[in-house]
Motif scaffolding. Structure first.
Motif, PDB file in Angstrom:
ATOM      1  N   LYS A   1     -13.092   2.094  11.950  1.00 33.83           N
ATOM      2  CA  LYS A   1     -12.180   2.722  12.896  1.00 33.83           C
ATOM      3  C   LYS A   1     -12.292   4.238  12.835  1.00 33.83           C
ATOM      4  O   LYS A   1     -12.280   4.912  13.869  1.00 33.83           O
ATOM      5  CB  LYS A   1     -10.748   2.281  12.618  1.00 33.83           C
ATOM      6  CG  LYS A   1     -10.464   0.841  13.022  1.00 33.83           C
ATOM      7  CD  LYS A   1      -9.140   0.347  12.510  1.00 33.83           C
ATOM      8  CE  LYS A   1      -7.957   1.047  13.099  1.00 33.83           C
ATOM      9  NZ  LYS A   1      -6.677   0.463  12.633  1.00 33.83           N
ATOM     10  N   ALA A   2     -12.387   4.777  11.626  1.00 35.15           N
ATOM     11  CA  ALA A   2     -12.529   6.228  11.464  1.00 35.15           C
ATOM     12  C   ALA A   2     -13.813   6.713  12.131  1.00 35.15           C
ATOM     13  O   ALA A   2     -13.823   7.730  12.837  1.00 35.15           O
ATOM     14  CB  ALA A   2     -12.521   6.596   9.982  1.00 35.15           C
TER      15      ALA A   2
ATOM     16  N   ASP B   1     -16.468  19.266  12.104  1.00 31.24           N
ATOM     17  CA  ASP B   1     -15.273  18.536  12.523  1.00 31.24           C
ATOM     18  C   ASP B   1     -15.446  17.033  12.315  1.00 31.24           C
ATOM     19  O   ASP B   1     -14.533  16.359  11.844  1.00 31.24           O
ATOM     20  CB  ASP B   1     -15.005  18.840  13.999  1.00 31.24           C
ATOM     21  CG  ASP B   1     -13.755  18.179  14.513  1.00 31.24           C
ATOM     22  OD1 ASP B   1     -12.657  18.584  14.087  1.00 31.24           O
ATOM     23  OD2 ASP B   1     -13.878  17.255  15.352  1.00 31.24           O
ATOM     24  N   PHE B   2     -16.627  16.509  12.628  1.00 34.71           N
ATOM     25  CA  PHE B   2     -16.894  15.073  12.496  1.00 34.71           C
ATOM     26  C   PHE B   2     -16.673  14.611  11.059  1.00 34.71           C
ATOM     27  O   PHE B   2     -15.961  13.635  10.808  1.00 34.71           O
ATOM     28  CB  PHE B   2     -18.334  14.768  12.922  1.00 34.71           C
ATOM     29  CG  PHE B   2     -18.692  13.311  12.824  1.00 34.71           C
ATOM     30  CD1 PHE B   2     -18.369  12.450  13.851  1.00 34.71           C
ATOM     31  CD2 PHE B   2     -19.344  12.809  11.710  1.00 34.71           C
ATOM     32  CE1 PHE B   2     -18.689  11.101  13.775  1.00 34.71           C
ATOM     33  CE2 PHE B   2     -19.673  11.462  11.619  1.00 34.71           C
ATOM     34  CZ  PHE B   2     -19.346  10.606  12.660  1.00 34.71           C
TER      35      PHE B   2
ATOM     36  N   ILE C   1     -13.002  11.834   7.116  1.00 32.72           N
ATOM     37  CA  ILE C   1     -12.456  11.665   5.762  1.00 32.72           C
ATOM     38  C   ILE C   1     -10.935  11.697   5.799  1.00 32.72           C
ATOM     39  O   ILE C   1     -10.269  10.838   5.205  1.00 32.72           O
ATOM     40  CB  ILE C   1     -13.027  12.749   4.823  1.00 32.72           C
ATOM     41  CG1 ILE C   1     -14.521  12.509   4.615  1.00 32.72           C
ATOM     42  CG2 ILE C   1     -12.286  12.766   3.493  1.00 32.72           C
ATOM     43  CD1 ILE C   1     -15.259  13.673   3.976  1.00 32.72           C
ATOM     44  N   LEU C   2     -10.380  12.661   6.508  1.00 35.14           N
ATOM     45  CA  LEU C   2      -8.919  12.748   6.615  1.00 35.14           C
ATOM     46  C   LEU C   2      -8.328  11.504   7.277  1.00 35.14           C
ATOM     47  O   LEU C   2      -7.302  10.976   6.837  1.00 35.14           O
ATOM     48  CB  LEU C   2      -8.519  13.999   7.394  1.00 35.14           C
ATOM     49  CG  LEU C   2      -8.761  15.322   6.691  1.00 35.14           C
ATOM     50  CD1 LEU C   2      -8.525  16.482   7.656  1.00 35.14           C
ATOM     51  CD2 LEU C   2      -7.870  15.453   5.469  1.00 35.14           C
ATOM     52  N   TYR C   3      -8.974  11.011   8.332  1.00 35.62           N
ATOM     53  CA  TYR C   3      -8.481   9.815   9.018  1.00 35.62           C
ATOM     54  C   TYR C   3      -8.499   8.604   8.097  1.00 35.62           C
ATOM     55  O   TYR C   3      -7.559   7.804   8.091  1.00 35.62           O
ATOM     56  CB  TYR C   3      -9.309   9.517  10.281  1.00 35.62           C
ATOM     57  CG  TYR C   3      -8.830   8.290  11.014  1.00 35.62           C
ATOM     58  CD1 TYR C   3      -7.800   8.377  11.944  1.00 35.62           C
ATOM     59  CD2 TYR C   3      -9.385   7.036  10.764  1.00 35.62           C
ATOM     60  CE1 TYR C   3      -7.347   7.248  12.608  1.00 35.62           C
ATOM     61  CE2 TYR C   3      -8.940   5.903  11.422  1.00 35.62           C
ATOM     62  CZ  TYR C   3      -7.923   6.020  12.343  1.00 35.62           C
ATOM     63  OH  TYR C   3      -7.476   4.900  12.990  1.00 35.62           O
ATOM     64  N   PHE C   4      -9.568   8.441   7.325  1.00 34.03           N
ATOM     65  CA  PHE C   4      -9.664   7.304   6.417  1.00 34.03           C
ATOM     66  C   PHE C   4      -8.478   7.277   5.459  1.00 34.03           C
ATOM     67  O   PHE C   4      -7.811   6.252   5.311  1.00 34.03           O
ATOM     68  CB  PHE C   4     -10.974   7.337   5.622  1.00 34.03           C
ATOM     69  CG  PHE C   4     -11.035   6.271   4.553  1.00 34.03           C
ATOM     70  CD1 PHE C   4     -11.361   4.976   4.886  1.00 34.03           C
ATOM     71  CD2 PHE C   4     -10.739   6.567   3.230  1.00 34.03           C
ATOM     72  CE1 PHE C   4     -11.406   3.978   3.919  1.00 34.03           C
ATOM     73  CE2 PHE C   4     -10.780   5.579   2.253  1.00 34.03           C
ATOM     74  CZ  PHE C   4     -11.109   4.287   2.597  1.00 34.03           C
ATOM     75  N   PHE C   5      -8.189   8.393   4.814  1.00 33.24           N
ATOM     76  CA  PHE C   5      -7.071   8.428   3.869  1.00 33.24           C
ATOM     77  C   PHE C   5      -5.724   8.285   4.575  1.00 33.24           C
ATOM     78  O   PHE C   5      -4.809   7.641   4.068  1.00 33.24           O
ATOM     79  CB  PHE C   5      -7.128   9.692   3.011  1.00 33.24           C
ATOM     80  CG  PHE C   5      -8.240   9.627   2.004  1.00 33.24           C
ATOM     81  CD1 PHE C   5      -8.177   8.737   0.939  1.00 33.24           C
ATOM     82  CD2 PHE C   5      -9.357  10.424   2.125  1.00 33.24           C
ATOM     83  CE1 PHE C   5      -9.208   8.648   0.014  1.00 33.24           C
ATOM     84  CE2 PHE C   5     -10.391  10.350   1.208  1.00 33.24           C
ATOM     85  CZ  PHE C   5     -10.316   9.462   0.154  1.00 33.24           C
TER      86      PHE C   5
ATOM     87  N   LYS D   1      -8.776  -4.395   5.463  1.00 38.47           N
ATOM     88  CA  LYS D   1      -9.716  -4.066   4.396  1.00 38.47           C
ATOM     89  C   LYS D   1     -10.183  -2.620   4.596  1.00 38.47           C
ATOM     90  O   LYS D   1     -10.242  -2.136   5.735  1.00 38.47           O
ATOM     91  CB  LYS D   1     -10.908  -5.015   4.429  1.00 38.47           C
ATOM     92  CG  LYS D   1     -10.546  -6.432   4.065  1.00 38.47           C
ATOM     93  CD  LYS D   1     -11.776  -7.318   4.096  1.00 38.47           C
ATOM     94  CE  LYS D   1     -11.393  -8.746   3.738  1.00 38.47           C
ATOM     95  NZ  LYS D   1     -12.557  -9.635   3.745  1.00 38.47           N
ATOM     96  N   PRO D   2     -10.544  -1.941   3.519  1.00 40.88           N
ATOM     97  CA  PRO D   2     -11.013  -0.560   3.650  1.00 40.88           C
ATOM     98  C   PRO D   2     -12.207  -0.406   4.593  1.00 40.88           C
ATOM     99  O   PRO D   2     -12.300   0.590   5.305  1.00 40.88           O
ATOM    100  CB  PRO D   2     -11.398  -0.178   2.215  1.00 40.88           C
ATOM    101  CG  PRO D   2     -10.508  -1.024   1.366  1.00 40.88           C
ATOM    102  CD  PRO D   2     -10.372  -2.323   2.122  1.00 40.88           C
TER     103      PRO D   2
END
Length: 87
Positions: A32-33, A65-66, A71-75, A25-26
């Motif tokens: 996790k992100a 950086d955080f 955001i990049l990790y989620f996508f 699930k999102p």
């Protein structure tokens, strides 16, 4: 064995989360992100401090950086969830 999985994945079409119990699930991707970014940000903070010698600059770098990396990790995680390979 891997070839079998690839062939089997092509034969079964899964269209919803309820049908595909291997998907995440999102909200799990968000958790996790967030947890990974805490670890990554601490790393960035330490490295930035070592390189600059100033905690204020290191904290600024780590803060930006955080947010951007989470955001990049989620996508990145959501895109990988669409790929059937290895499931």
């Amino acid at each position: 064995m891997i070839a079998d999985q690839l062939v089997l994945d092509k034969k079964t079409t899964k269209t919803t989360y309820a049908e595909d119990k291997k998907s995440e699930k999102p909200i799990r991707s968000i958790a996790k992100a967030f947890s990974w970014r805490i670890i990554g940000t601490l790393d960035t903070l330490v490295i930035s401090y070592i390189l600059t010698g100033k905690i204020s600059i290191a904290a600024s770098i780590a803060s930006i950086d955080f947010v951007t990396k989470m955001i990049l990790y989620f996508f990145h995680e959501r895109l990988w969830n669409l790929i059937k390979w290895g499931k």
